[in-house]
Design a protein around this motif. Structure first.
Motif, PDB file in Angstrom:
ATOM      1  N   GLU A   7      -0.590  -2.317   9.283  1.00 31.77           N
ATOM      2  CA  GLU A   7      -1.800  -1.933  10.008  1.00 31.77           C
ATOM      3  C   GLU A   7      -2.474  -0.727   9.364  1.00 31.77           C
ATOM      4  O   GLU A   7      -3.708  -0.673   9.251  1.00 31.77           O
ATOM      5  CB  GLU A   7      -1.451  -1.636  11.473  1.00 31.77           C
ATOM      6  N   ARG A   8      -1.664   0.243   8.913  1.00 34.82           N
ATOM      7  CA  ARG A   8      -2.261   1.399   8.230  1.00 34.82           C
ATOM      8  C   ARG A   8      -2.925   0.992   6.925  1.00 34.82           C
ATOM      9  O   ARG A   8      -4.023   1.454   6.595  1.00 34.82           O
ATOM     10  CB  ARG A   8      -1.165   2.453   7.964  1.00 34.82           C
ATOM     11  N   LEU A   9      -2.253   0.089   6.187  1.00 35.35           N
ATOM     12  CA  LEU A   9      -2.847  -0.366   4.930  1.00 35.35           C
ATOM     13  C   LEU A   9      -4.136  -1.144   5.175  1.00 35.35           C
ATOM     14  O   LEU A   9      -5.136  -0.962   4.461  1.00 35.35           O
ATOM     15  CB  LEU A   9      -1.846  -1.243   4.171  1.00 35.35           C
TER      16      LEU A   9
ATOM     17  N   ALA B 216      -6.167  -0.911   7.759  1.00 36.10           N
ATOM     18  CA  ALA B 216      -7.227   0.013   8.190  1.00 36.10           C
ATOM     19  C   ALA B 216      -7.785   0.780   7.001  1.00 36.10           C
ATOM     20  O   ALA B 216      -9.009   0.987   6.882  1.00 36.10           O
ATOM     21  CB  ALA B 216      -6.671   0.978   9.247  1.00 36.10           C
ATOM     22  N   GLY B 217      -6.888   1.186   6.075  1.00 34.76           N
ATOM     23  CA  GLY B 217      -7.368   1.895   4.895  1.00 34.76           C
ATOM     24  C   GLY B 217      -8.225   1.024   4.000  1.00 34.76           C
ATOM     25  O   GLY B 217      -9.264   1.461   3.481  1.00 34.76           O
ATOM     26  N   THR B 218      -7.822  -0.244   3.818  1.00 34.63           N
ATOM     27  CA  THR B 218      -8.643  -1.141   2.993  1.00 34.63           C
ATOM     28  C   THR B 218      -9.999  -1.399   3.637  1.00 34.63           C
ATOM     29  O   THR B 218     -11.015  -1.505   2.929  1.00 34.63           O
ATOM     30  CB  THR B 218      -7.901  -2.463   2.780  1.00 34.63           C
ATOM     31  N   ASP B 219     -10.037  -1.512   4.967  1.00 34.96           N
ATOM     32  CA  ASP B 219     -11.336  -1.701   5.635  1.00 34.96           C
ATOM     33  C   ASP B 219     -12.242  -0.489   5.420  1.00 34.96           C
ATOM     34  O   ASP B 219     -13.446  -0.638   5.171  1.00 34.96           O
ATOM     35  CB  ASP B 219     -11.116  -1.941   7.136  1.00 34.96           C
ATOM     36  N   ARG B 220     -11.671   0.717   5.511  1.00 33.40           N
ATOM     37  CA  ARG B 220     -12.493   1.914   5.290  1.00 33.40           C
ATOM     38  C   ARG B 220     -13.027   1.958   3.864  1.00 33.40           C
ATOM     39  O   ARG B 220     -14.208   2.258   3.634  1.00 33.40           O
ATOM     40  CB  ARG B 220     -11.667   3.173   5.587  1.00 33.40           C
ATOM     41  N   ILE B 221     -12.159   1.618   2.904  1.00 38.66           N
ATOM     42  CA  ILE B 221     -12.603   1.644   1.507  1.00 38.66           C
ATOM     43  C   ILE B 221     -13.621   0.550   1.238  1.00 38.66           C
ATOM     44  O   ILE B 221     -14.587   0.748   0.491  1.00 38.66           O
ATOM     45  CB  ILE B 221     -11.379   1.514   0.578  1.00 38.66           C
ATOM     46  N   ALA B 222     -13.419  -0.625   1.857  1.00 39.10           N
ATOM     47  CA  ALA B 222     -14.399  -1.705   1.682  1.00 39.10           C
ATOM     48  C   ALA B 222     -15.762  -1.307   2.237  1.00 39.10           C
ATOM     49  O   ALA B 222     -16.802  -1.748   1.714  1.00 39.10           O
ATOM     50  CB  ALA B 222     -13.894  -2.969   2.372  1.00 39.10           C
ATOM     51  N   ASN B 223     -15.786  -0.481   3.277  1.00 42.16           N
ATOM     52  CA  ASN B 223     -17.052  -0.006   3.840  1.00 42.16           C
ATOM     53  C   ASN B 223     -17.587   1.235   3.137  1.00 42.16           C
ATOM     54  O   ASN B 223     -18.604   1.809   3.566  1.00 42.16           O
ATOM     55  CB  ASN B 223     -16.868   0.296   5.336  1.00 42.16           C
ATOM     56  N   GLY B 224     -16.891   1.693   2.069  1.00 43.62           N
ATOM     57  CA  GLY B 224     -17.383   2.832   1.307  1.00 43.62           C
ATOM     58  C   GLY B 224     -16.949   4.179   1.847  1.00 43.62           C
ATOM     59  O   GLY B 224     -17.479   5.210   1.434  1.00 43.62           O
TER      60      GLY B 224
ATOM     61  N   PHE C 215       6.688   0.913   1.345  1.00 44.03           N
ATOM     62  CA  PHE C 215       5.351   1.078   1.936  1.00 44.03           C
ATOM     63  C   PHE C 215       4.765   2.451   1.608  1.00 44.03           C
ATOM     64  O   PHE C 215       3.561   2.579   1.388  1.00 44.03           O
ATOM     65  CB  PHE C 215       5.425   0.880   3.447  1.00 44.03           C
ATOM     66  N   ALA C 216       5.607   3.453   1.564  1.00 48.22           N
ATOM     67  CA  ALA C 216       5.104   4.775   1.190  1.00 48.22           C
ATOM     68  C   ALA C 216       4.617   4.773  -0.256  1.00 48.22           C
ATOM     69  O   ALA C 216       3.557   5.328  -0.578  1.00 48.22           O
ATOM     70  CB  ALA C 216       6.192   5.830   1.379  1.00 48.22           C
ATOM     71  N   GLU C 217       5.395   4.119  -1.142  1.00 47.20           N
ATOM     72  CA  GLU C 217       4.970   4.031  -2.539  1.00 47.20           C
ATOM     73  C   GLU C 217       3.697   3.210  -2.669  1.00 47.20           C
ATOM     74  O   GLU C 217       2.802   3.545  -3.453  1.00 47.20           O
ATOM     75  CB  GLU C 217       6.098   3.414  -3.371  1.00 47.20           C
ATOM     76  N   LEU C 218       3.619   2.118  -1.882  1.00 49.05           N
ATOM     77  CA  LEU C 218       2.405   1.305  -1.905  1.00 49.05           C
ATOM     78  C   LEU C 218       1.199   2.107  -1.418  1.00 49.05           C
ATOM     79  O   LEU C 218       0.107   2.031  -2.004  1.00 49.05           O
ATOM     80  CB  LEU C 218       2.607   0.061  -1.031  1.00 49.05           C
TER      81      LEU C 218
ATOM     82  N   ARG D   5       0.846   5.333  -1.581  1.00 52.18           N
ATOM     83  CA  ARG D   5       0.535   6.344  -2.598  1.00 52.18           C
ATOM     84  C   ARG D   5      -0.292   5.724  -3.722  1.00 52.18           C
ATOM     85  O   ARG D   5      -1.307   6.276  -4.163  1.00 52.18           O
ATOM     86  CB  ARG D   5       1.826   6.947  -3.133  1.00 52.18           C
ATOM     87  N   ARG D   6       0.146   4.569  -4.194  1.00 57.04           N
ATOM     88  CA  ARG D   6      -0.585   3.928  -5.290  1.00 57.04           C
ATOM     89  C   ARG D   6      -1.952   3.433  -4.832  1.00 57.04           C
ATOM     90  O   ARG D   6      -2.924   3.450  -5.606  1.00 57.04           O
ATOM     91  CB  ARG D   6       0.239   2.779  -5.853  1.00 57.04           C
ATOM     92  N   PHE D   7      -2.028   3.003  -3.597  1.00 61.06           N
ATOM     93  CA  PHE D   7      -3.326   2.557  -3.083  1.00 61.06           C
ATOM     94  C   PHE D   7      -4.295   3.735  -2.998  1.00 61.06           C
ATOM     95  O   PHE D   7      -5.480   3.598  -3.341  1.00 61.06           O
ATOM     96  CB  PHE D   7      -3.146   1.910  -1.716  1.00 61.06           C
ATOM     97  N   ASN D   8      -3.801   4.897  -2.539  1.00 59.59           N
ATOM     98  CA  ASN D   8      -4.653   6.091  -2.501  1.00 59.59           C
ATOM     99  C   ASN D   8      -5.103   6.484  -3.900  1.00 59.59           C
ATOM    100  O   ASN D   8      -6.247   6.900  -4.118  1.00 59.59           O
ATOM    101  CB  ASN D   8      -3.900   7.242  -1.839  1.00 59.59           C
ATOM    102  N   ARG D   9      -4.180   6.356  -4.866  1.00 59.00           N
ATOM    103  CA  ARG D   9      -4.535   6.673  -6.246  1.00 59.00           C
ATOM    104  C   ARG D   9      -5.626   5.720  -6.748  1.00 59.00           C
ATOM    105  O   ARG D   9      -6.576   6.124  -7.418  1.00 59.00           O
ATOM    106  CB  ARG D   9      -3.290   6.585  -7.112  1.00 59.00           C
ATOM    107  N   MET D  10      -5.457   4.423  -6.422  1.00 60.51           N
ATOM    108  CA  MET D  10      -6.461   3.443  -6.839  1.00 60.51           C
ATOM    109  C   MET D  10      -7.810   3.724  -6.173  1.00 60.51           C
ATOM    110  O   MET D  10      -8.874   3.642  -6.805  1.00 60.51           O
ATOM    111  CB  MET D  10      -5.993   2.031  -6.487  1.00 60.51           C
TER     112      MET D  10
END
Length: 551
Positions: free
Chosen positions: A239-241, A243-251, A265-268, A270-275
């Motif tokens: 759910e956190r991931l 929600a984060g992808t929705d925020r990034i998709a909306n800019g 999940f923590a590593e994922l 971290r890498r998602f934030n880096r991306m």
């Protein structure tokens, strides 16, 4: 430029194992595999037990069947003995057949006795020994009776009653045991063994069903427990991931994803934030480049627009200059032609000035043709190809084209032959119509007629033919002149292109007539083609669509 939201993301503790969730998943899958293997072993054991009980039950049923047949055959043997004593029959084949069949039944009973009972059942071993003892007594009795009959010991007795008494004692008694009671006891014993085997088979089936049911229930409970545990560990990080992808998709890059939970999940996160940070930086650079590119495009567009305006003004000035020069040249040219023709008409045939006057008229007409070309260029392409279509009958258009060509060749030493309009399909040219602009059609006729006259190569024959077929009017202008080169036919309709033969014959052409003619015909939804004519010359083919008259 680094995002304000992704510059201070959290860190996972280095002591936390990264593969925590993976280990849980492996343990869960291992537990499920163990349950599946256990169920498989239980199913194999139950299948073997059921098959064993079914085999025991089948053997008991066969033994019961053999005992019943043995008892029936013993009764048949008694009947034969009675007939033997009463009628003194000498035929012994039925007796021997009965003896052989009964001995075979006893042998089969001996073979089936080993598999008819389950040694694991309580009381199975005594029952097996009792059954084997009864079979041995029956075999001994049968062999004793067979030996007595085959050695004819019975015949030594004096009376039939004594013989019958002796035979019955041999038949019913053996070693102090009642044979009939022994057979009935064996039948009863075998019925009990059959019932026990059936009960054992039913118990095995019931046990198999209960075992499988319990194992399936345990597997289902374990699966539900593992599913709930895994889903509980999966749900919140996913759910956190999401929600984060929705925020990034909306800019929205202001809030990073929390880097908590299981190691994977923590590593994922971290890498998602880096991306996301890299994407934000790339978008910022792209936006800057886009702004700079738009500024340069606007600047260059303004420069190009200024150049275009200058070119348009220059073209307009050029067109005005060409139009003015053409009009200025047309008046003296027309005057010279008129004066020269007047002088020709007033001169005698043997006047030495006559060839010069004819040359002047010819040159002035060529000059007039070039002036007309310049006037066409001065009008511009759009003005040339714009048409005002009007409805005309087919016969009227064909007559107009013939008259136009006849007028144009009137001052040239050629013979023009206009063929009657052909209608192979029976269309009425007086009722069917065309949509044409007669003025622009006259221009097309002037272009193709002028080409036919300029490149006629001393030929004096021109022919006009018309055909109405497949709702289309085809007009052909046929000459016997210079002809066409097959590889240059399509290029002839390109602006300013002239074939090698045409340049050699008349180097003063501009190469704009045929492109203008094709544009005008296409504006009429028609076409123009140039085709070779046999044996010499060319055919200019005009096509126009016809329309059925409305009632």
């Amino acid at each position: 430029m680094r995002s304000r939201g992704f510059g201070t993301v959290g860190r996972v503790s280095p002591q936390e194992p990264v593969c925590m969730f993976r280990q849980r998943l492996i343990y869960s899958l291992g537990a499920l595999l163990a349950i599946i293997l256990t169920q498989s072993l239980i199913a194999l054991w139950a299948f073997d037990a059921v098959n064993r009980q079914i085999d025991h039950s089948r053997s008991s049923q066969q033994m019961l069947t053999e005992l019943l047949e043995f008892r029936a055959d013993s009764k048949r043997l008694k009947v034969w003995l009675a007939e033997y004593l009463i009628t003194e029959k000498q035929e012994t084949a039925p007796r021997d057949e009965l003896f052989a069949r009964m001995l075979g039944q006893l042998e089969r009973l001996q073979a089936l006795s080993a598999t008819a009972s389950d040694p694991a059942q309580p009381g199975a071993s005594p029952a097996i020994h009792a059954s084997d003892a009864n079979i041995e007594l029956l075999r001994g009795n049968l062999e004793n009776l067979q030996r007595a009959l085959q050695t004819r010991e019975i015949n030594r007795l004096e009376t039939d009653a004594a013989r019958w008494q002796t035979l019955m004692e041999l038949f019913d008694k053996f070693q102090g045991t009642d044979i009939a009671e022994l057979v009935n006891e064996s039948v009863k014993l075998q019925q009990q063994r059959t019932e026990q085997a059936d009960d054992a088979a039913r118990r095995a089936l019931r046990l198999t069903f209960i075992s499988l049911l319990v194992s399936v229930g345990l597997a289902l409970l374990l699966f539900l427990a593992l599913s709930m545990r895994l889903s509980r560990h999966l749900n919140q990080p996913l759910e956190r991931l999401l929600a984060g992808t929705d925020r990034i998709a909306n800019g929205d890059y202001s809030q990073p994803i929390a880097e908590t939970g299981a190691g994977e999940f923590a590593e994922l996160a971290r890498r998602f934030n880096r991306m996301a940070s890299a994407v934000q930086q790339a978008e910022t650079r792209q936006r800057q480049l886009q702004d700079a590119t738009e500024d340069r495009v606007r600047e260059r567009t303004a420069q190009l627009q200024e150049v275009v305006n200058q070119l348009q003004q220059s073209e307009a000035r050029q067109q005005r200059f060409v139009m003015d020069i053409s009009h200025e040249l047309r008046t003296p040219t027309t005057t010279i032609v008129g004066e020269a023709e007047l002088a020709l008409r007033s001169s005698a045939a043997d006047d030495p000035r006559r060839p010069g006057l004819e040359h002047i008229v010819d040159c002035c007409r060529q000059l007039a043709s070039r002036i007309d070309d310049l006037l066409m260029l001065g009008r511009g392409h759009h003005a040339l190809v714009s048409v005002r279509l009007q409805s005309q009958t087919i016969s009227a258009v064909y007559t107009h084209v013939g008259d136009r060509i006849r007028t144009q060749v009137a001052h040239h030493p050629v013979q023009l032959r206009i063929q009657p309009l052909a209608t192979p399909t029976g269309l009425d040219p007086e009722r069917w119509t065309l949509l044409v602009d007669l003025e622009k059609l006259d221009l097309v006729c002037r272009i193709i007629t002028e080409n036919a006259l300029q490149y006629r190569c001393q030929s004096e024959q021109l022919e006009v033919a018309g055909t109405v077929m497949d709702e289309q009017l085809t007009i052909e202008l046929i000459d016997q002149g210079l002809g066409l080169s097959p590889e240059e036919i399509e290029q002839l309709f390109q602006r300013h292109f002239r074939g090698q033969r045409a340049r050699a014959e008349r180097p003063d052409g501009l190469g704009i007539g045929l492109p203008i003619a094709r544009s005008l015909m296409q504006a009429h939804d028609g076409d123009i083609q140039l085709l070779p004519n046999a044996p010499a010359g060319a055919r200019a083919v005009l096509t126009l669509p016809c329309f059925e008259p409305e009632d």
